[in-house]
Design an enzyme around this catalytic site. Structure first.
Site, short mmCIF file in Angstrom:
data_model
loop_
_atom_site.label_atom_id
_atom_site.label_comp_id
_atom_site.label_asym_id
_atom_site.label_seq_id
_atom_site.Cartn_x
_atom_site.Cartn_y
_atom_site.Cartn_z
CD GLN A 121 -2.09 2.14 1.44
OE1 GLN A 121 -3.05 1.67 0.85
NE2 GLN A 121 -1.93 3.45 1.59
CB THR A 122 2.61 3.42 -1.51
OG1 THR A 122 3.30 4.66 -1.34
CG2 THR A 122 2.39 3.19 -2.98
NE ARG A 123 -0.34 9.86 2.48
CZ ARG A 123 0.51 10.21 3.45
NH1 ARG A 123 0.81 9.35 4.40
NH2 ARG A 123 1.04 11.40 3.48
CG HIS A 164 11.60 7.96 -3.07
ND1 HIS A 164 11.54 8.66 -4.25
CD2 HIS A 164 10.80 8.62 -2.19
CE1 HIS A 164 10.76 9.72 -4.08
NE2 HIS A 164 10.29 9.72 -2.86
CG HIS A 218 9.09 3.41 -0.75
ND1 HIS A 218 9.57 4.64 -1.14
CD2 HIS A 218 8.48 3.60 0.44
CE1 HIS A 218 9.26 5.53 -0.23
NE2 HIS A 218 8.61 4.94 0.74
NE ARG A 278 9.32 5.25 12.45
CZ ARG A 278 8.73 6.42 12.63
NH1 ARG A 278 7.95 6.93 11.70
NH2 ARG A 278 8.92 7.09 13.75
CG HIS A 280 -0.08 0.82 7.24
ND1 HIS A 280 0.52 0.07 6.25
CD2 HIS A 280 -1.34 1.04 6.81
CE1 HIS A 280 -0.35 -0.16 5.29
NE2 HIS A 280 -1.49 0.43 5.60
CG MET A 325 13.21 -0.45 4.39
SD MET A 325 14.08 -1.99 4.69
CE MET A 325 14.91 -2.24 3.13
CB VAL A 343 -9.69 44.26 -11.27
CG1 VAL A 343 -10.75 43.32 -10.72
CG2 VAL A 343 -8.35 43.56 -11.35
NE ARG A 349 -14.96 49.22 -0.08
CZ ARG A 349 -14.24 50.27 -0.46
NH1 ARG A 349 -13.07 50.13 -1.02
NH2 ARG A 349 -14.71 51.50 -0.29
CB ALA A 374 -7.13 44.18 -0.92
S1 PPS Z 1 -11.46 47.41 -3.39
O1 PPS Z 1 -11.91 47.91 -2.07
O2 PPS Z 1 -10.18 46.76 -3.28
O3 PPS Z 1 -12.49 46.58 -4.02
O4 PPS Z 1 -11.25 48.70 -4.27
P1 PPS Z 1 -10.57 48.76 -5.73
O5 PPS Z 1 -11.16 47.73 -6.62
O6 PPS Z 1 -9.09 48.72 -5.56
O7 PPS Z 1 -11.03 50.12 -6.28
C1 PPS Z 1 -10.49 51.25 -5.78
C2 PPS Z 1 -10.47 52.33 -6.86
O8 PPS Z 1 -11.78 52.77 -7.12
C3 PPS Z 1 -11.88 54.20 -6.95
N1 PPS Z 1 -12.98 54.43 -5.98
C4 PPS Z 1 -12.99 54.14 -4.66
N2 PPS Z 1 -12.03 53.65 -3.81
C5 PPS Z 1 -12.38 53.49 -2.53
N3 PPS Z 1 -13.59 53.76 -2.02
C6 PPS Z 1 -14.56 54.24 -2.82
N4 PPS Z 1 -15.78 54.49 -2.33
C7 PPS Z 1 -14.27 54.46 -4.19
N5 PPS Z 1 -15.00 54.89 -5.25
C8 PPS Z 1 -14.20 54.88 -6.32
C9 PPS Z 1 -10.52 54.68 -6.54
O9 PPS Z 1 -10.01 55.34 -7.69
C10 PPS Z 1 -9.66 53.46 -6.31
O10 PPS Z 1 -8.48 53.43 -7.07
P2 PPS Z 1 -7.01 53.61 -6.43
O11 PPS Z 1 -6.09 53.12 -7.51
O12 PPS Z 1 -6.93 52.75 -5.20
O13 PPS Z 1 -6.89 55.05 -6.17
#
Ligand code: PPS
Length: 576
Positions: A197-199, A203, A206, A292, A294, A333, A436, A451, A478
């Site tokens: 048996q092995t996962r 080498h 074995h 060992r 197992h 081994m 994005v 967001r 973010a």
């Molecule tokens: S998030 O929170 O990460 O989803 O925001 P993000 O996609 O980076 O978008 C931020 C850009 O959108 C513009 N913007 C705002 N930012 C923050 N709060 C509010 N309410 C908002 N409305 C418009 C803003 O230009 C951000 O761009 P950056 O490049 O950060 O300046």
């Protein structure tokens, strides 16, 4: 247990697949039945139930079998069976289910695989099950974690009529059922067969171990690796099977055979070892190698092993006669450098120099592109491992910027993009906040919910880019920690992840106000503006922290490249 209550394993194979006429009948009737979409684990269990790998079971366990399995590793009729095979469903699905009722069991594509005639429905005490079967309620044990966090709350017992085996498109010639393996043994004239048996990839240790085991008991060898579910983080089965195929050539001709086992392992240590032996008996072998630790999951976070290294051997020894499978126990081994040979650790002469490479050490050597010595494994195995585990300098990675609007994310991200392009070697995608929002998230606003969706999307795309060994540079605000952490976990599974926090002070960002957004936010024209009227959770896990009010974009980009070099993802001196 008194002897008269013990039912020895007969070795007769259960075959739950019905004929064509019955299949048509069941499919027709199933239109009126409830339908359950099986989870991955359940599909694997079902496959072994249908083909007889789990003989003498004829379905998912009823409570009558389940209880004694927990308490004494026996089915209601006294047959030794250490692991519960249960069908877990949601409360809403279980509602109204009654004994005698039929359920259609389907795969994730909706293909009907079997009909289940319900015997009973109950809600198990999961903690009791964890303690009884796995000896712990610690969710760090993979099966306990699965039981507590993934498995559904209600169990449905019942007998099965199989309509078709789960479909597999890979390595079809190696996916033999118990009956097919037995037929193959008979054709080859193999009367005594020892299963391994092995996962893990095999080498040299074995191969030496299995050759010794086969020689010791005068048997042929069945290499029987698990290709269902193994321990999270294991080498994927595609890589492993290619490596097993290569290793097979290292055995004397016609002495060893490779077949794949679609088992969902539980990592249940001693109980699992017993289960493995029963399954292998169903595949027709006479002997079973137990090494060992197992089927052990290793240690918990405090470094305490879940099972003792030879607990599995002890339990098997206790039940060997009843099982009708002879255990071939093996100690660890080790390699004796002076004699260029492998020996079980208890046979090593005093003072002899031994060498070994642990799994962790092997992963590190692969990640750093270092040599893997021939005494440890075969070049053909190294080639397969390197194909799926390239060194970090060839893996993909994500640089994830986070920071306020105007903190300099886009500027530094662009500088980094150019510098990494100059180094070359990997395709680069820039996922800037604005890019994005235009291309992936144009329908989203700036509420927390939106967001979070936005950042999850970025994380998903970045993880795909990383998986494909490219570079993703992400530069959104973010603002929320939890999503950033989820992204880190998802992306790190495929390659590198570096979080860059631009902690440029708010006053500086506001002063820059390139897009005039801060002014509008202050005036209340833009609502939910990060840093003004919306939160920003500063990361505590940033790998690089940069204040662009005190550093040029070039210096900032260099600092990130230094970190990438330190981690091994970028090697500016690498031979091309
Ligand atoms: S998030 O929170 O990460 O989803 O925001 P993000 O996609 O980076 O978008 C931020 C850009 O959108 C513009 N913007 C705002 N930012 C923050 N709060 C509010 N309410 C908002 N409305 C418009 C803003 O230009 C951000 O761009 P950056 O490049 O950060 O300046």
């Amino acid at each position: 247990m008194p002897d008269h209550l013990i039912k020895p394993h007969g070795g007769e194979l259960v075959d739950l697949l019905v004929d064509e006429a019955r299949t048509a009948e069941l499919k027709e009737a199933s239109r009126d039945w409830p339908s359950w979409d099986l989870t991955d684990r359940q599909v694997h269990d079902l496959e072994l139930l249908l083909t007889g790998g789990f003989s003498p079971l004829r379905g998912f366990m009823s409570r009558e079998d389940y209880e004694p399995v927990l308490e004494s590793m026996r089915l209601a009729d006294g047959t030794l069976w250490p692991i519960p095979i249960t069908l877990d469903v949601t409360e809403s699905f279980a509602e109204g289910l009654e004994a005698g009722q039929r359920i259609a069991l389907r795969d994730t594509e909706g293909v009907m695989l079997a009909a289940l005639t319900v015997s009973d429905v109950w809600t198990p005490d999961k903690r009791r099950k964890a303690e009884a079967v796995f000896g712990t309620t610690n969710p760090e044990h993979p099966a306990v974690g699965y039981l507590f966090n993934t498995a559904n709350p209600v169990y449905v017992g019942g007998t099965l009529e199989g309509v078709q085996r789960p479909v597999h498109y890979d390595f079809r010639q190696l996916r033999l059922t118990p009956a097919e393996v037995r037929t193959r043994f008979a054709k080859l004239g193999w009367r005594t067969v020892v299963a391994f048996q092995t996962r893990n990839p095999m080498h040299r240790a074995h191969v030496e171990l299995t050759r010794r085991a086969a020689a010791e008991v005068g048997a042929n060898l069945l290499i029987h690796p698990v290709v269902g579910m193994t321990k999270p983080g294991d080498v994927d089965h595609y890589t492993r099977v290619r490596a097993y195929q290569a290793v097979l050539k290292r055995y004397p001709r016609q002495t060893a055979m490779l077949s794949l086992l679609p088992l969902a392992m539980r990592m249940g240590g001693p109980r699992e070892a017993l289960w493995h032996a029963i399954i292998r008996k169903n595949y027709g072998v006479t002997h079973f190698i137990v090494g060992r630790d197992h089927a052990g999951p290793g240690s918990d976070s405090s470094g305490t092993p879940f099972y003792g290294p030879y607990d599995a051997q002890d339990l098997l020894r206790e039940h060997e006669a009843e099982l009708g499978v002879v255990m071939v126990p093996f100690k660890l081994m080790v390699y004796l450098e002076d004699q260029d040979t492998y020996l079980p650790i208890d046979e090593v002469p005093e003072g002899a120099r031994t060498l070994s490479i642990s799994g962790t050490e092997l992963r590190e050597r692969l990640a750093e592109g270092r040599e893997i010595p021939e005494w440890f494994t075969y070049p053909e195995v190294v080639t397969e491992l390197r194909r799926t585990h390239p060194p970090r300098s060839k893996q993909g990675f994500t640089v994830f910027f986070t920071g306020l609007s105007g903190s300099g994310k886009s500027t530094v991200a662009n500088a980094l993009l150019v510098k990494l392009s100059e180094i070359g070697g990997r395709p680069i995608t820039l996922l800037d906040g604005d890019i994005v929002r235009k291309n992936l998230s144009s329908e989203l606003g700036f509420s927390k919910e939106h967001r979070d969706i936005n950042i999850r999307r970025i994380g998903f795309v970045a993880s795909e880019i990383t998986k494909h060994r490219g570079i993703a540079i992400c530069a959104p605000i973010a603002p929320y920690d939890e999503i950033r952490q989820d992204n880190r976990a998802a992306i790190s599974a495929y390659g590198g992840y570096v979080l860059v926090y631009l902690n440029t002070p708010l006053e500086v960002c506001e002063q820059r106000d390139r897009k005039g957004l801060y002014a509008k936010a202050r005036a209340g024209i833009i609502k939910e503006f990060t840093g003004i009227s919306d939160p920003y959770e500063a990361p505590e896990d940033a790998d690089v922290v940069i204040d662009t009010s005190t550093m040029s974009p070039e210096e900032a980009a260099n600092q990130i490249i230094i970190e990438l070099e330190r981690l091994g993802y970028v090697d500016v001196n690498e031979d091309r």
